[in-house]
Motif scaffolding. Sequence first.
Motif, PDB file in Angstrom:
ATOM      1  N   ASP A  48       0.784  -1.209  -0.010  1.00  0.00           N
ATOM      2  CA  ASP A  48       0.041   0.087  -0.045  1.00  0.00           C
ATOM      3  C   ASP A  48       0.901   1.269  -0.067  1.00  0.00           C
ATOM      4  OD1 ASP A  48      -2.094  -1.563   0.120  1.00  0.00           O
ATOM      5  OD2 ASP A  48      -2.843  -1.043   2.136  1.00  0.00           O
ATOM      6  N   VAL A 103       3.795   1.594  -1.039  1.00  0.00           N
ATOM      7  CA  VAL A 103       4.613   2.089  -2.336  1.00  0.00           C
ATOM      8  C   VAL A 103       3.573   2.240  -3.418  1.00  0.00           C
ATOM      9  CG1 VAL A 103       5.863   0.814  -4.075  1.00  0.00           C
ATOM     10  CG2 VAL A 103       6.469   0.240  -1.446  1.00  0.00           C
ATOM     11  N   GLN A 104       2.405   1.773  -3.294  1.00  0.00           N
ATOM     12  CA  GLN A 104       1.525   1.962  -4.417  1.00  0.00           C
ATOM     13  C   GLN A 104       0.994   3.517  -4.217  1.00  0.00           C
ATOM     14  OE1 GLN A 104      -2.066  -0.105  -4.537  1.00  0.00           O
ATOM     15  NE2 GLN A 104      -2.520   0.981  -6.533  1.00  0.00           N
ATOM     16  N   GLU A 105       0.785   3.784  -2.948  1.00  0.00           N
ATOM     17  CA  GLU A 105       0.251   5.310  -2.812  1.00  0.00           C
ATOM     18  C   GLU A 105       1.436   6.259  -2.880  1.00  0.00           C
ATOM     19  OE1 GLU A 105      -1.367   5.232   1.225  1.00  0.00           O
ATOM     20  OE2 GLU A 105      -2.699   3.635   0.573  1.00  0.00           O
ATOM     21  N   PHE A 133       3.831   6.203  -5.349  1.00  0.00           N
ATOM     22  CA  PHE A 133       3.906   6.145  -6.982  1.00  0.00           C
ATOM     23  C   PHE A 133       2.706   6.854  -7.296  1.00  0.00           C
ATOM     24  CE2 PHE A 133       7.506   4.219  -8.832  1.00  0.00           C
ATOM     25  CZ  PHE A 133       8.260   3.602  -7.836  1.00  0.00           C
ATOM     26  N   LEU A 134       1.760   6.737  -6.676  1.00  0.00           N
ATOM     27  CA  LEU A 134       0.541   7.509  -7.286  1.00  0.00           C
ATOM     28  C   LEU A 134       0.860   9.165  -6.743  1.00  0.00           C
ATOM     29  CD1 LEU A 134      -2.232   7.103  -8.600  1.00  0.00           C
ATOM     30  CD2 LEU A 134      -3.280   7.049  -6.313  1.00  0.00           C
ATOM     31  N   LEU A 145       2.751  -5.876  -7.989  1.00  0.00           N
ATOM     32  CA  LEU A 145       2.670  -4.776  -7.651  1.00  0.00           C
ATOM     33  C   LEU A 145       2.851  -3.436  -8.549  1.00  0.00           C
ATOM     34  CD1 LEU A 145       2.478  -2.537  -5.106  1.00  0.00           C
ATOM     35  CD2 LEU A 145       4.747  -3.150  -4.833  1.00  0.00           C
ATOM     36  N   ARG A 198      -0.231  -3.162 -10.334  1.00  0.00           N
ATOM     37  CA  ARG A 198      -1.250  -2.566  -9.576  1.00  0.00           C
ATOM     38  C   ARG A 198      -0.941  -0.966  -9.647  1.00  0.00           C
ATOM     39  NH1 ARG A 198      -1.046  -4.283  -3.448  1.00  0.00           N
ATOM     40  NH2 ARG A 198      -2.157  -2.083  -3.135  1.00  0.00           N
ATOM     41  N   ILE A 199       0.150  -0.604  -9.749  1.00  0.00           N
ATOM     42  CA  ILE A 199       0.793   0.738  -9.772  1.00  0.00           C
ATOM     43  C   ILE A 199       0.327   1.530 -10.991  1.00  0.00           C
ATOM     44  CG2 ILE A 199       2.786   2.108 -10.203  1.00  0.00           C
ATOM     45  CD1 ILE A 199       3.968   0.627  -7.588  1.00  0.00           C
ATOM     46  N   ARG A 259      -9.785   3.568  -3.045  1.00  0.00           N
ATOM     47  CA  ARG A 259      -8.626   4.082  -3.000  1.00  0.00           C
ATOM     48  C   ARG A 259      -8.541   5.487  -3.782  1.00  0.00           C
ATOM     49  NH1 ARG A 259      -4.904   1.859  -0.630  1.00  0.00           N
ATOM     50  NH2 ARG A 259      -5.449  -0.148   0.250  1.00  0.00           N
TER      51      ARG A 259
END
Lengths: 188, 231
Positions: free
Chosen positions: A52, A54-56, A58-59, B62, B65-66, B120
């Motif tokens: 989470d 890392v994804q956030e 990168f967003l 991952l 997902r990104i 999200r």
Amino acid sequence: MSREAERRTDEELVEAVARADEDALGELYDRFGRVAYGLAYKILQDAALAEDAVQEAFLQIWRGAGSYRPERAKASTWLLTFVHRRAVDLVRREQKRRTLPVVGEPEGSDPGADEAAVTRSRTEIVQGALRRLPAEQREPIELAYYAGLTQSELAERLGQPLGTIKSRMFAGLQRLRVLLAEAGYESA
Amino acid sequence: MSHDPHDLLAAYALDALDDDERERFERHLPDCEECTEQLALLREPVAALAFAAEGPVPPKELRERIIDGARADPRATVIKLPRRNRALGAVAAVAVAAACLAIGLGIYAHSLSNSLDRERSATSLVEKLLAENATTRPLIGANGSLIVAENGRAGLLVCGLAGAPSSKTYEAWVISGKTPVSAGLFRGGSGCSQIALTQRVPKSAMVAVTLERAGGATSPTLPILFRAEAT
């Protein structure tokens, strides 16, 4: 390496991300995703939360690439700042503090992969530089960065006045910068 | 201010400030060139620490997902909300639109987010901010609101803004010192748009929006199209 000629710099990739180039985002992930995830995992000690974070991050990078200023920071620095802050915010929220973390020993990486080799050599340089810091400077830096402790928590944990903690962190980071430069970190 | 913000530099670079200290420091930062320079010097060794962490390898999914996440949220882009009916009452059934309505009327809406809690995407931005006890301020020059949570996270809700021409982009700025700081790019378009600002908005700052060349600018090109004062 013949690939080098056409390889975009990290900074060029961020510029491309600012123009909504998804491939550039993917390439940034290929270069730094592993470091980012490793860092987030070390802080959060939980695979799902690390993903989470890392994804956030990168967003945030995707959204914020337009405000990146290459004269202020290297792209990798800018990017990892997002990852770290996100992970620290999450760990504080989760109230899942780790006890004294230690800097891990190098583990096997994918042999032959360029990115892994670059990462490995950086890893060794940074670990070496950290070991050369006086313990009184290294400890608060490691506890802050890898465990997400605030400076007040550090003062309590280490039994030192807040002012002492502040000056040791500051001196430690300055020293670390010099040690890294001496060890050729920039060119690694 | 009882402490010198400069002695927060190292702790700030290490993310070792609590929320209040961080906010105080970030309010000070744009006005302080010396801090900005010092911080840039400290950030490099701090980021280097990431390379010494050596956690496990990320799961293969991952990356996907990104990329999917970015694709679904073409950046501050603008999440197109359902086109709003002129009669505000008619849209209350749609959670997002309901947030829009609540803001339009200046009502603090606490409980509208349940159905979107898990989502999200920035679709729930407004609800998230409202759940954090946000204040809303009307936009001057456009139809909509600036929403600022207690911790400074903020979003813009803009309705009826024409889409930016293809070679241009809207850019939001947070202005709290001498230097405006870019807070994200967006394209606008029909209906209402929610834009998550990429910078925190300190109290007494102004948020302004300009039209810039595609890719954004490092300092705003006048005129300011619309703005709002945070309080």
